[in-house]
Design a protein around this motif. Structure first.
Motif, PDB file in Angstrom:
ATOM      1  N   LEU A  27       2.038  -0.335   8.625  1.00  0.00           N
ATOM      2  CA  LEU A  27       2.054  -0.066   7.191  1.00  0.00           C
ATOM      3  C   LEU A  27       3.472  -0.152   6.646  1.00  0.00           C
ATOM      4  O   LEU A  27       3.704  -0.769   5.601  1.00  0.00           O
ATOM      5  CB  LEU A  27       1.453   1.308   6.892  1.00  0.00           C
ATOM      6  N   VAL A  28       4.429   0.424   7.339  1.00  0.00           N
ATOM      7  CA  VAL A  28       5.818   0.385   6.886  1.00  0.00           C
ATOM      8  C   VAL A  28       6.317  -1.063   6.829  1.00  0.00           C
ATOM      9  O   VAL A  28       6.949  -1.477   5.855  1.00  0.00           O
ATOM     10  CB  VAL A  28       6.722   1.267   7.781  1.00  0.00           C
ATOM     11  N   ALA A  29       6.007  -1.853   7.854  1.00  0.00           N
ATOM     12  CA  ALA A  29       6.415  -3.268   7.860  1.00  0.00           C
ATOM     13  C   ALA A  29       5.780  -4.018   6.689  1.00  0.00           C
ATOM     14  O   ALA A  29       6.432  -4.847   6.039  1.00  0.00           O
ATOM     15  CB  ALA A  29       6.026  -3.926   9.186  1.00  0.00           C
ATOM     16  N   ALA A  30       4.520  -3.705   6.403  1.00  0.00           N
ATOM     17  CA  ALA A  30       3.822  -4.366   5.288  1.00  0.00           C
ATOM     18  C   ALA A  30       4.431  -3.956   3.944  1.00  0.00           C
ATOM     19  O   ALA A  30       4.620  -4.798   3.059  1.00  0.00           O
ATOM     20  CB  ALA A  30       2.332  -4.025   5.336  1.00  0.00           C
ATOM     21  N   ALA A  64      -3.028   6.127   3.551  1.00  0.00           N
ATOM     22  CA  ALA A  64      -2.195   5.400   4.510  1.00  0.00           C
ATOM     23  C   ALA A  64      -2.957   5.031   5.782  1.00  0.00           C
ATOM     24  O   ALA A  64      -3.188   5.886   6.642  1.00  0.00           O
ATOM     25  CB  ALA A  64      -0.980   6.256   4.860  1.00  0.00           C
ATOM     26  N   PRO A  65      -3.311   3.740   5.918  1.00  0.00           N
ATOM     27  CA  PRO A  65      -3.997   3.312   7.146  1.00  0.00           C
ATOM     28  C   PRO A  65      -3.054   3.350   8.355  1.00  0.00           C
ATOM     29  O   PRO A  65      -1.879   3.013   8.242  1.00  0.00           O
ATOM     30  CB  PRO A  65      -4.435   1.883   6.857  1.00  0.00           C
ATOM     31  N   VAL A  83      -3.442  -5.876  -1.456  1.00  0.00           N
ATOM     32  CA  VAL A  83      -4.085  -5.033  -0.440  1.00  0.00           C
ATOM     33  C   VAL A  83      -3.417  -3.657  -0.391  1.00  0.00           C
ATOM     34  O   VAL A  83      -4.090  -2.626  -0.414  1.00  0.00           O
ATOM     35  CB  VAL A  83      -4.056  -5.708   0.955  1.00  0.00           C
ATOM     36  N   LEU A  84      -2.083  -3.647  -0.341  1.00  0.00           N
ATOM     37  CA  LEU A  84      -1.373  -2.361  -0.240  1.00  0.00           C
ATOM     38  C   LEU A  84      -1.551  -1.491  -1.473  1.00  0.00           C
ATOM     39  O   LEU A  84      -1.755  -0.278  -1.359  1.00  0.00           O
ATOM     40  CB  LEU A  84       0.115  -2.609   0.027  1.00  0.00           C
ATOM     41  N   THR A  85      -1.478  -2.081  -2.653  1.00  0.00           N
ATOM     42  CA  THR A  85      -1.597  -1.277  -3.875  1.00  0.00           C
ATOM     43  C   THR A  85      -3.029  -0.802  -4.116  1.00  0.00           C
ATOM     44  O   THR A  85      -3.238   0.088  -4.937  1.00  0.00           O
ATOM     45  CB  THR A  85      -1.032  -2.020  -5.100  1.00  0.00           C
ATOM     46  N   CYS A  86      -3.978  -1.354  -3.375  1.00  0.00           N
ATOM     47  CA  CYS A  86      -5.346  -0.822  -3.421  1.00  0.00           C
ATOM     48  C   CYS A  86      -5.475   0.456  -2.592  1.00  0.00           C
ATOM     49  O   CYS A  86      -6.543   1.036  -2.501  1.00  0.00           O
ATOM     50  CB  CYS A  86      -6.354  -1.876  -2.977  1.00  0.00           C
ATOM     51  N   HIS A  87      -4.355   0.901  -2.007  1.00  0.00           N
ATOM     52  CA  HIS A  87      -4.294   2.162  -1.277  1.00  0.00           C
ATOM     53  C   HIS A  87      -3.488   3.214  -2.034  1.00  0.00           C
ATOM     54  O   HIS A  87      -3.224   4.293  -1.517  1.00  0.00           O
ATOM     55  CB  HIS A  87      -3.632   1.951   0.093  1.00  0.00           C
ATOM     56  N   ILE A 103       0.304  11.986   0.815  1.00  0.00           N
ATOM     57  CA  ILE A 103      -0.280  10.989   1.712  1.00  0.00           C
ATOM     58  C   ILE A 103      -1.544  11.584   2.310  1.00  0.00           C
ATOM     59  O   ILE A 103      -1.573  12.750   2.704  1.00  0.00           O
ATOM     60  CB  ILE A 103       0.683  10.607   2.856  1.00  0.00           C
ATOM     61  N   HIS A 104      -2.583  10.740   2.386  1.00  0.00           N
ATOM     62  CA  HIS A 104      -3.790  11.047   3.144  1.00  0.00           C
ATOM     63  C   HIS A 104      -3.912   9.921   4.169  1.00  0.00           C
ATOM     64  O   HIS A 104      -4.001   8.749   3.784  1.00  0.00           O
ATOM     65  CB  HIS A 104      -5.033  11.076   2.252  1.00  0.00           C
ATOM     66  N   VAL A 105      -3.894  10.248   5.447  1.00  0.00           N
ATOM     67  CA  VAL A 105      -4.004   9.247   6.501  1.00  0.00           C
ATOM     68  C   VAL A 105      -5.465   8.820   6.607  1.00  0.00           C
ATOM     69  O   VAL A 105      -6.370   9.665   6.600  1.00  0.00           O
ATOM     70  CB  VAL A 105      -3.499   9.816   7.847  1.00  0.00           C
ATOM     71  N   ILE A 106      -5.694   7.498   6.707  1.00  0.00           N
ATOM     72  CA  ILE A 106      -7.067   6.979   6.811  1.00  0.00           C
ATOM     73  C   ILE A 106      -7.213   6.076   8.036  1.00  0.00           C
ATOM     74  O   ILE A 106      -6.230   5.560   8.563  1.00  0.00           O
ATOM     75  CB  ILE A 106      -7.505   6.233   5.529  1.00  0.00           C
TER      76      ILE A 106
END
Length: 185
Positions: free
Chosen positions: A53-56, A76-77, A105-109, A174-177
């Motif tokens: 996720l951080v790299a993305a 946060a996946p 994709v990221l902003t849909c999180h 943050i909510h981890v998913i």
């Protein structure tokens, strides 16, 4: 003199205890403490479970945005969630020519609000069991819950479970998913 030393030591101990208590209110994520006085990005880089996720986020150029004042709620996946995607998907999304899709994709999180799990559950209850969650990426997630577990369903019908909720940040939560949420294509 002794009283001054004791008073100073007592004050230092109280400050240390206060800092430990503030930190202990946040769960550990990816083997790292999460600090409520740090931003989403500052905390995420320390989680061993969120290196993809951080790299993305870096590849999409979203570091500055997610380090800003917010407030943001980030679903946060984990690395394991990214590994569930079809082989080659992550590598393809990380290519410079696919930055626009990666950003989508990221902003849909990400939601432009500071939504703790109790607030999300309240909205779900107010809406009769399912609450639409509009994201900054233009996606609409459907939030539901069962007991203490919140679930988010994306526009493709994929459902992610919140595995760690309410990780307080200085600029949101943050909510981890356990799944990557995808926009309708």
């Amino acid at each position: 003199m002794l009283r001054k030393i004791i008073a100073t030591s007592t004050a230092a101990l109280a400050l240390t205890a206060s800092a430990a208590l503030a930190q202990s209110e946040n769960p550990m994520v990816g083997g790292a403490p999460m600090f409520a006085d740090k931003t989403i990005v500052e905390n995420a880089v320390n989680s061993a479970d969120h290196t993809t996720l951080v790299a993305a986020v870096q590849a999409a150029g979203l570091v500055e945005t997610l380090s800003g004042p917010g407030p943001f709620t980030v679903f946060a996946p984990t690395n394991a969630a990214f590994e569930k995607l079809q082989a080659g998907t992550v590598e393809n999304l990380l290519k410079p020519e696919n930055k626009e899709m990666l950003t989508k994709v990221l902003t849909c999180h990400v939601v432009s609000a500071d939504a703790m799990s109790d607030a999300i559950k309240g909205m779900i209850d107010d809406d009769g069991g399912t609450h639409p969650v509009p994201t900054v990426g233009g996606c609409t997630l459907q939030a539901t819950y069962d007991g203490d577990e919140i679930m988010l369903t994306d526009e493709r019908g994929r459902t992610a479970n919140v595995t760690i909720a309410d990780v307080d940040q200085s600029n949101g939560v943050i909510h981890v998913i356990d799944e990557v949420l995808l926009p309708a294509m």
